[in-house]
Design a protein around this motif. Structure first.
Motif, PDB file in Angstrom:
ATOM      1  N   VAL A  92       0.887  -1.169  -0.090  1.00 24.34           N
ATOM      2  CA  VAL A  92       0.003   0.086  -0.010  1.00 24.34           C
ATOM      3  C   VAL A  92       0.785   1.247  -0.200  1.00 24.34           C
ATOM      4  CG1 VAL A  92      -1.562  -1.511   1.265  1.00 24.34           C
ATOM      5  CG2 VAL A  92      -0.392   0.261   2.296  1.00 24.34           C
ATOM      6  N   GLN A  93       0.168   2.376  -0.262  1.00 24.88           N
ATOM      7  CA  GLN A  93       1.096   3.632  -0.263  1.00 24.88           C
ATOM      8  C   GLN A  93       1.255   3.878   1.324  1.00 24.88           C
ATOM      9  OE1 GLN A  93      -0.413   7.060  -2.866  1.00 24.88           O
ATOM     10  NE2 GLN A  93      -1.712   5.356  -4.031  1.00 24.88           N
ATOM     11  N   GLN A  94       2.416   4.488   1.551  1.00 25.71           N
ATOM     12  CA  GLN A  94       2.692   4.799   3.118  1.00 25.71           C
ATOM     13  C   GLN A  94       3.330   6.168   3.005  1.00 25.71           C
ATOM     14  OE1 GLN A  94       5.122   2.102   5.202  1.00 25.71           O
ATOM     15  NE2 GLN A  94       4.368   0.357   4.013  1.00 25.71           N
ATOM     16  N   LEU A  95       2.701   7.141   3.681  1.00 25.05           N
ATOM     17  CA  LEU A  95       3.140   8.698   3.578  1.00 25.05           C
ATOM     18  C   LEU A  95       3.263   9.235   5.042  1.00 25.05           C
ATOM     19  CD1 LEU A  95       0.962   9.969   0.864  1.00 25.05           C
ATOM     20  CD2 LEU A  95       3.265   9.409   0.529  1.00 25.05           C
ATOM     21  N   PHE A  96       3.587  10.130   5.325  1.00 20.65           N
ATOM     22  CA  PHE A  96       3.977  10.951   6.234  1.00 20.65           C
ATOM     23  C   PHE A  96       2.999  12.320   6.621  1.00 20.65           C
ATOM     24  CE2 PHE A  96       7.355   8.269   5.783  1.00 20.65           C
ATOM     25  CZ  PHE A  96       7.329   7.418   7.052  1.00 20.65           C
ATOM     26  N   VAL A  97       2.901  12.801   7.507  1.00 20.14           N
ATOM     27  CA  VAL A  97       2.301  13.853   7.962  1.00 20.14           C
ATOM     28  C   VAL A  97       3.069  15.027   7.882  1.00 20.14           C
ATOM     29  CG1 VAL A  97       0.605  15.000   9.413  1.00 20.14           C
ATOM     30  CG2 VAL A  97       0.037  12.780   8.779  1.00 20.14           C
ATOM     31  N   GLU A  98       2.944  16.216   7.257  1.00 23.65           N
ATOM     32  CA  GLU A  98       3.672  17.378   7.410  1.00 23.65           C
ATOM     33  C   GLU A  98       3.380  18.163   8.558  1.00 23.65           C
ATOM     34  OE1 GLU A  98       3.360  21.191   4.449  1.00 23.65           O
ATOM     35  OE2 GLU A  98       4.391  19.557   3.423  1.00 23.65           O
ATOM     36  N   LYS A  99       1.757  18.504   8.468  1.00 21.98           N
ATOM     37  CA  LYS A  99       1.420  19.470   9.713  1.00 21.98           C
ATOM     38  C   LYS A  99      -0.013  18.912  10.151  1.00 21.98           C
ATOM     39  CE  LYS A  99       0.845  24.097  11.057  1.00 21.98           C
ATOM     40  NZ  LYS A  99       0.776  25.312  10.501  1.00 21.98           N
ATOM     41  N   GLN A 100      -0.338  18.958  11.514  1.00 24.47           N
ATOM     42  CA  GLN A 100      -1.734  18.526  11.893  1.00 24.47           C
ATOM     43  C   GLN A 100      -2.525  19.627  12.213  1.00 24.47           C
ATOM     44  OE1 GLN A 100      -1.427  16.026  15.340  1.00 24.47           O
ATOM     45  NE2 GLN A 100       0.248  17.134  16.043  1.00 24.47           N
ATOM     46  N   PHE A 101      -3.884  19.816  11.919  1.00 24.17           N
ATOM     47  CA  PHE A 101      -4.723  20.932  12.416  1.00 24.17           C
ATOM     48  C   PHE A 101      -5.934  20.650  13.087  1.00 24.17           C
ATOM     49  CE2 PHE A 101      -2.723  21.695   8.301  1.00 24.17           C
ATOM     50  CZ  PHE A 101      -2.062  23.334   8.501  1.00 24.17           C
ATOM     51  N   PRO A 102      -5.703  20.325  14.507  1.00 20.25           N
ATOM     52  CA  PRO A 102      -6.915  19.915  15.324  1.00 20.25           C
ATOM     53  C   PRO A 102      -7.779  21.176  15.451  1.00 20.25           C
ATOM     54  CG  PRO A 102      -4.841  20.426  16.705  1.00 20.25           C
ATOM     55  CD  PRO A 102      -4.511  20.152  15.223  1.00 20.25           C
ATOM     56  N   HIS A 103      -9.065  20.670  15.578  1.00 24.03           N
ATOM     57  CA  HIS A 103      -9.919  22.316  15.533  1.00 24.03           C
ATOM     58  C   HIS A 103      -9.568  22.929  16.801  1.00 24.03           C
ATOM     59  CE1 HIS A 103     -13.495  24.384  16.085  1.00 24.03           C
ATOM     60  NE2 HIS A 103     -13.970  23.971  15.052  1.00 24.03           N
ATOM     61  N   GLU A 104      -9.537  24.225  16.703  1.00 17.25           N
ATOM     62  CA  GLU A 104      -8.878  25.036  17.775  1.00 17.25           C
ATOM     63  C   GLU A 104      -9.720  25.139  19.053  1.00 17.25           C
ATOM     64  OE1 GLU A 104     -11.023  27.520  14.622  1.00 17.25           O
ATOM     65  OE2 GLU A 104      -9.787  26.020  14.606  1.00 17.25           O
ATOM     66  N   ASN A 105     -11.100  24.650  18.758  1.00 18.36           N
ATOM     67  CA  ASN A 105     -12.175  24.758  19.843  1.00 18.36           C
ATOM     68  C   ASN A 105     -12.326  23.352  20.515  1.00 18.36           C
ATOM     69  OD1 ASN A 105     -12.239  27.464  19.707  1.00 18.36           O
ATOM     70  ND2 ASN A 105     -13.975  27.318  18.082  1.00 18.36           N
ATOM     71  N   TYR A 106     -11.310  22.377  20.173  1.00 15.62           N
ATOM     72  CA  TYR A 106     -11.619  20.973  20.873  1.00 15.62           C
ATOM     73  C   TYR A 106     -11.586  20.986  21.947  1.00 15.62           C
ATOM     74  CZ  TYR A 106     -10.244  15.989  21.888  1.00 15.62           C
ATOM     75  OH  TYR A 106     -10.097  14.859  22.469  1.00 15.62           O
ATOM     76  N   ASP A 107     -12.332  20.243  22.719  1.00 19.59           N
ATOM     77  CA  ASP A 107     -12.454  20.057  24.244  1.00 19.59           C
ATOM     78  C   ASP A 107     -12.186  18.576  24.295  1.00 19.59           C
ATOM     79  OD1 ASP A 107     -13.306  19.375  26.715  1.00 19.59           O
ATOM     80  OD2 ASP A 107     -14.951  21.004  26.562  1.00 19.59           O
ATOM     81  N   ASP A 108     -11.231  18.237  25.033  1.00 18.01           N
ATOM     82  CA  ASP A 108     -10.534  17.046  25.268  1.00 18.01           C
ATOM     83  C   ASP A 108     -10.821  16.368  26.452  1.00 18.01           C
ATOM     84  OD1 ASP A 108      -9.069  18.351  27.176  1.00 18.01           O
ATOM     85  OD2 ASP A 108      -7.155  17.862  26.693  1.00 18.01           O
ATOM     86  N   CYS A 109     -11.944  17.013  27.081  1.00 18.70           N
ATOM     87  CA  CYS A 109     -12.736  16.201  28.061  1.00 18.70           C
ATOM     88  C   CYS A 109     -14.084  15.854  27.635  1.00 18.70           C
ATOM     89  CB  CYS A 109     -12.863  17.253  29.295  1.00 18.70           C
ATOM     90  SG  CYS A 109     -13.733  16.794  30.558  1.00 18.70           S
ATOM     91  N   LEU A 110     -14.960  16.756  27.004  1.00 16.40           N
ATOM     92  CA  LEU A 110     -16.109  16.175  26.486  1.00 16.40           C
ATOM     93  C   LEU A 110     -16.065  15.828  24.968  1.00 16.40           C
ATOM     94  CD1 LEU A 110     -18.101  19.237  27.663  1.00 16.40           C
ATOM     95  CD2 LEU A 110     -18.057  16.942  28.693  1.00 16.40           C
TER      96      LEU A 110
END
Length: 241
Positions: A92-110
């Motif tokens: 299969v194709q194997q690539l890597f990640v240049e940059k991640q963009f999590p949502h700026e309003n992500y709530d890691d509790c809820l």
């Protein structure tokens, strides 16, 4: 199927966590997907801050971007495209990640706004086995499916082949309050399936697998999905930049 969150994996639990929910852990009660019939599916191998390795699902939305859950954040990623069996990674194709963009309003509790874009370090080679999937632009969905490589049994190991399960969306007060789609029942996404797509009748992605929740130990499991339509402006803005 391989779906782990930032703090704890998406597990099926009989009691609530401190925040009330846990990330989704496995596809239970499903069936093997017809080989390469879901060419948008992505397996993310995540390198964690503690040096460990974990997995999440995801899906290709363009040649350069993968969409997944924000709780799947990691130090680095290896991205597998066109994968069906985990025994055949070299094909299969194997690539890597240049940059991640999590949502700026992500709530890691809820786990509200549990959505993240990953910019690939190079463009995917679009083939019959590797293709983006269209994103929903409305809320017209009821019967959907979820795919992933997560566990198929509560105490079982992760699946080596891509699995799929059908789910029916329900009206549930907690989901309405959190602005998420929900399905109920023991059949559904689980550990290793976080970040995978909720694909509905129009063959578009309407949600991102986020978390599982049990109101009490005797209740049916509730699976929650971040809505694509509510995040289209955010998605489009990042991809255009």
């Amino acid at each position: 199927m391989f779906l782990l969150c930032k703090v704890a994996s998406l597990t099926l639990v009989a009691v609530l966590t401190l925040c009330g929910e846990v990330p989704a852990e496995r596809i239970i009660g499903g069936h093997e997907v017809l080989k390469h019939s879901r060419p948008y599916m992505v397996l993310l191998e995540r390198k964690l801050a503690n040096g460990g390795t974990a997995h999440c699902g995801g899906f290709l939305v363009s040649a350069d971007f993968v969409l997944t859950a924000a709780h799947c954040q990691a130090e680095s990623y290896k991205v597998f495209l066109g994968l069906h069996s985990y025994h055949h990674l070299k094909r299969v194709q194997q690539l890597f990640v240049e940059k991640q963009f999590p949502h700026e309003n992500y709530d890691d509790c809820l786990h509200i706004n549990d959505i993240m874009l990953l910019k690939l370090n190079s463009s995917a080679n679009i083939t019959e086995n590797v293709k983006p999937i269209a994103l929903a632009d409305n809320n017209n969905c009821s019967v959907c499916s979820v795919s992933g490589w997560g566990r198929t049994k509560i105490n079982g190991s992760l699946s080596v082949i891509l699995m799929e399960v059908n789910v029916t969306l329900i009206d549930y007060q907690k989901c309405v309050e959190m602005g998420m789609y929900c399905s109920s029942g023991e059949a559904g996404p689980a550990k290793g399936d976080s970040g995978g797509p909720l694909v509905c009748e129009d063959e578009k992605v309407h949600g991102v697998v986020s978390q599982n929740y049990k109101p009490n130990k005797n209740a049916l499991r509730i699976s929650m999905y971040t809505k694509i339509v509510d995040n289209r402006d955010w998605i489009d803005a990042i991809m255009k930049k």
